[in-house]
Design a protein around this motif. Structure first.
Motif, PDB file in Angstrom:
ATOM      1  N   THR A   1     -24.446 -12.212  10.916  1.00 15.03           N
ATOM      2  CA  THR A   1     -23.229 -12.528  10.162  1.00 15.03           C
ATOM      3  C   THR A   1     -22.550 -13.776  10.705  1.00 15.03           C
ATOM      4  OG1 THR A   1     -22.900 -10.178   9.672  1.00 15.03           O
ATOM      5  CG2 THR A   1     -21.004 -11.636   9.404  1.00 15.03           C
ATOM      6  N   LEU A   2     -22.474 -13.883  12.017  1.00 12.40           N
ATOM      7  CA  LEU A   2     -21.856 -15.050  12.646  1.00 12.40           C
ATOM      8  C   LEU A   2     -22.630 -16.324  12.312  1.00 12.40           C
ATOM      9  CD1 LEU A   2     -19.663 -16.133  14.550  1.00 12.40           C
ATOM     10  CD2 LEU A   2     -21.226 -15.670  16.457  1.00 12.40           C
TER      11      LEU A   2
ATOM     12  N   ARG B   1     -22.168 -17.202   8.581  1.00  8.64           N
ATOM     13  CA  ARG B   1     -20.848 -17.767   8.282  1.00  8.64           C
ATOM     14  C   ARG B   1     -20.735 -19.209   8.762  1.00  8.64           C
ATOM     15  NH1 ARG B   1     -18.274 -17.149   4.401  1.00  8.64           N
ATOM     16  NH2 ARG B   1     -17.883 -14.913   4.634  1.00  8.64           N
ATOM     17  N   GLN B   2     -21.367 -19.548   9.870  1.00  8.26           N
ATOM     18  CA  GLN B   2     -21.353 -20.924  10.347  1.00  8.26           C
ATOM     19  C   GLN B   2     -22.100 -21.848   9.387  1.00  8.26           C
ATOM     20  OE1 GLN B   2     -22.994 -20.582  14.320  1.00  8.26           O
ATOM     21  NE2 GLN B   2     -20.973 -20.390  15.256  1.00  8.26           N
TER      22      GLN B   2
ATOM     23  N   LYS C   1     -19.557 -21.473   4.625  1.00  9.67           N
ATOM     24  CA  LYS C   1     -18.173 -21.044   4.734  1.00  9.67           C
ATOM     25  C   LYS C   1     -17.656 -20.351   3.483  1.00  9.67           C
ATOM     26  CE  LYS C   1     -17.792 -23.024   8.782  1.00  9.67           C
ATOM     27  NZ  LYS C   1     -17.720 -22.214  10.024  1.00  9.67           N
TER      28      LYS C   1
ATOM     29  N   THR D   1     -19.809 -15.048  -0.015  1.00  7.68           N
ATOM     30  CA  THR D   1     -19.315 -13.697   0.219  1.00  7.68           C
ATOM     31  C   THR D   1     -20.356 -12.937   1.038  1.00  7.68           C
ATOM     32  OG1 THR D   1     -18.102 -13.703  -1.881  1.00  7.68           O
ATOM     33  CG2 THR D   1     -18.565 -11.554  -0.869  1.00  7.68           C
TER      34      THR D   1
ATOM     35  N   LYS E   1     -16.147  -7.960  11.101  1.00 10.73           N
ATOM     36  CA  LYS E   1     -15.070  -8.670  10.419  1.00 10.73           C
ATOM     37  C   LYS E   1     -14.756  -9.982  11.127  1.00 10.73           C
ATOM     38  CE  LYS E   1     -13.556  -5.808   7.095  1.00 10.73           C
ATOM     39  NZ  LYS E   1     -13.283  -6.194   5.675  1.00 10.73           N
ATOM     40  N   GLN E   2     -14.702  -9.935  12.471  1.00 13.44           N
ATOM     41  CA  GLN E   2     -14.425 -11.140  13.236  1.00 13.44           C
ATOM     42  C   GLN E   2     -15.575 -12.145  13.141  1.00 13.44           C
ATOM     43  OE1 GLN E   2     -13.552  -9.917  17.230  1.00 13.44           O
ATOM     44  NE2 GLN E   2     -11.763  -8.695  16.639  1.00 13.44           N
ATOM     45  N   SER E   3     -16.771 -11.648  12.912  1.00 13.20           N
ATOM     46  CA  SER E   3     -17.936 -12.532  12.800  1.00 13.20           C
ATOM     47  C   SER E   3     -17.985 -13.262  11.467  1.00 13.20           C
ATOM     48  CB  SER E   3     -19.231 -11.726  12.996  1.00 13.20           C
ATOM     49  OG  SER E   3     -19.259 -11.148  14.291  1.00 13.20           O
ATOM     50  N   GLY E   4     -17.185 -12.796  10.490  1.00 14.26           N
ATOM     51  CA  GLY E   4     -17.135 -13.502   9.214  1.00 14.26           C
ATOM     52  C   GLY E   4     -17.493 -12.677   8.004  1.00 14.26           C
TER      53      GLY E   4
ATOM     54  N   ASP F   1     -16.980 -10.367   4.866  1.00 14.86           N
ATOM     55  CA  ASP F   1     -15.877 -10.058   3.943  1.00 14.86           C
ATOM     56  C   ASP F   1     -15.728  -8.556   3.754  1.00 14.86           C
ATOM     57  OD1 ASP F   1     -15.076 -12.831   2.929  1.00 14.86           O
ATOM     58  OD2 ASP F   1     -17.228 -12.841   2.609  1.00 14.86           O
TER      59      ASP F   1
END
Length: 369
Positions: A243-244, A247-248, A251, A254, A269-272, A274
């Motif tokens: 996930t991290l 997300r990188q 951006k 979803t 959630k913190q890793s990105g 939704d």
């Protein structure tokens, strides 16, 4: 490879020659490297062995026709050994002639025999060679065809769905996506297991073999241009890292992730991510419901399985529904989504539908095409 590096003029349908012509050396090397890990959907065609047997039968038929032509006109040929041509000599002559060996021990001497050689046997010789050489060339060019397919797919793939993990969760997610109208061409599977990748290819999906925690693997899946990402690996720590990384690279996409333990939800959630779905707690709740209310559990399973009886869907509020109560809608509305807040249909704030709202409702399942 960034979106800016791909010219818009190359996002359409390309012919094979056009694709080969416009590829730069760097793109060719990139496609060759990607082709080692990208599995394109299995093409439904004639099996290879059947193709070879069919071409062998055609070659033997041409050989038989040539043999009969020579034997029927055997009076126009001469054999340097015994001056006569029998059926075996005719077959021998047809074989060495079609294979362009031509020892010269049996030769056409009459005008008729030479005319038949010019008008009939020579075209048969060319056809014979095309069949044999064509089979060889097809085998040799299969790798090039794979690279071209990969190149064309990568150049037009945008706003697709990347499914990371093709286990039970990944397969069910793909089936649901297809039930909701997402075409197979818009789904890409990423998995580190070759058996899973081959299974996805057999199901008609483009798949990438590799570790999804590495950016290089996700770039091969064109994740930087994806609209949605489903993260469904076997381990929670893998899900967080994937996930991290996703997300990188993207951006705007979803990202929906699945984890086994509730305690890992904040990490995702913190890793990105939704949305995070906890599989173990969801299964536990379903087990508890099944024990107390078996029929209720069947109904919940029905709602969660798209295309079976009833579907739980989210849709925008129609123009004629604005200002009305959720109970007045044609389908059964259970919740109202307003500016990212979700209200139960009994909540006073959801008593009157507003323009821009979305409703979560239960309706008759649409037939999966």
């Amino acid at each position: 490879m960034n979106d800016e590096k791909r010219s818009p003029s190359r996002t359409g349908k390309f012919s094979i020659l056009r694709s080969l012509w416009y590829r730069s050396r760097a793109e060719a090397l990139d496609d060759a490297e990607a082709g080692r890990s990208i599995t394109m959907p299995v093409e439904r065609g004639v099996p290879p062995l059947q193709q070879v047997l069919r071409r062998l039968a055609m070659a033997l038929l041409i050989l038989l026709v040539t043999t009969l032509l020579v034997w029927f006109d055997r009076a126009g040929y001469t054999d340097n050994s015994d001056k006569s041509v029998d059926f075996l000599d005719a077959a021998y002559y047809a074989t060495v002639t079609l294979s362009t060996t031509g020892y010269g021990d049996i030769t056409p001497v009459s005008d008729t025999a030479r005319l038949v050689n010019i008008l009939v046997i020579t075209p048969l010789r060319i056809l014979f060679l095309i069949i044999l050489v064509g089979t060889t060339l097809e085998v040799l060019t299969e790798r090039t065809r794979q690279q071209v397919r990969v190149h064309r797919w990568r150049s037009r793939m945008r706003d697709h769905v990347v499914v990371i993990g093709y286990g039970t969760k990944g397969r069910q997610a793909v089936e649901t996506l297809q039930g909701q109208g997402v075409h197979k061409d818009k789904i890409v599977v990423v998995d580190p297991e070759r058996t899973a990748v081959e299974a996805a290819g057999s199901d008609g999906l483009v798949s990438v073999l590799g570790d999804a925690t590495r950016s290089a693997t996700l770039l091969k899946a064109e994740l930087q241009g994806a609209a949605q990402v489903i993260v469904a690996p076997q381990r929670d720590d893998t899900a967080a890292l994937v996930t991290l990384t996703a997300r990188q690279l993207n951006k705007r996409a979803t990202i929906v992730a699945a984890v086994r333990e509730d305690e890992n939800v904040p990490l995702l959630k913190q890793s990105g991510a939704d949305t995070v779905v906890t599989s173990s707690s969801s299964a536990g709740r379903l087990l508890g419901v099944s024990m107390a209310n078996p029929h209720l559990a069947d109904t919940l399973e029905n709602l969660m399985t798209y295309g079976r009886g009833l579907d739980l869907v989210e849709r925008p509020v129609a123009a004629d529904e604005v200002g009305r109560s959720p109970r007045e809608c044609a389908d059964l509305v259970v919740a109202v989504v307003r500016r990212k807040a979700v209200f139960d249909y009994t909540d006073p704030q959801a008593a009157s539908l507003q323009a821009g709202d979305r409703v979560i409702s239960i309706r008759q399942a649409a037939r999966i095409r």
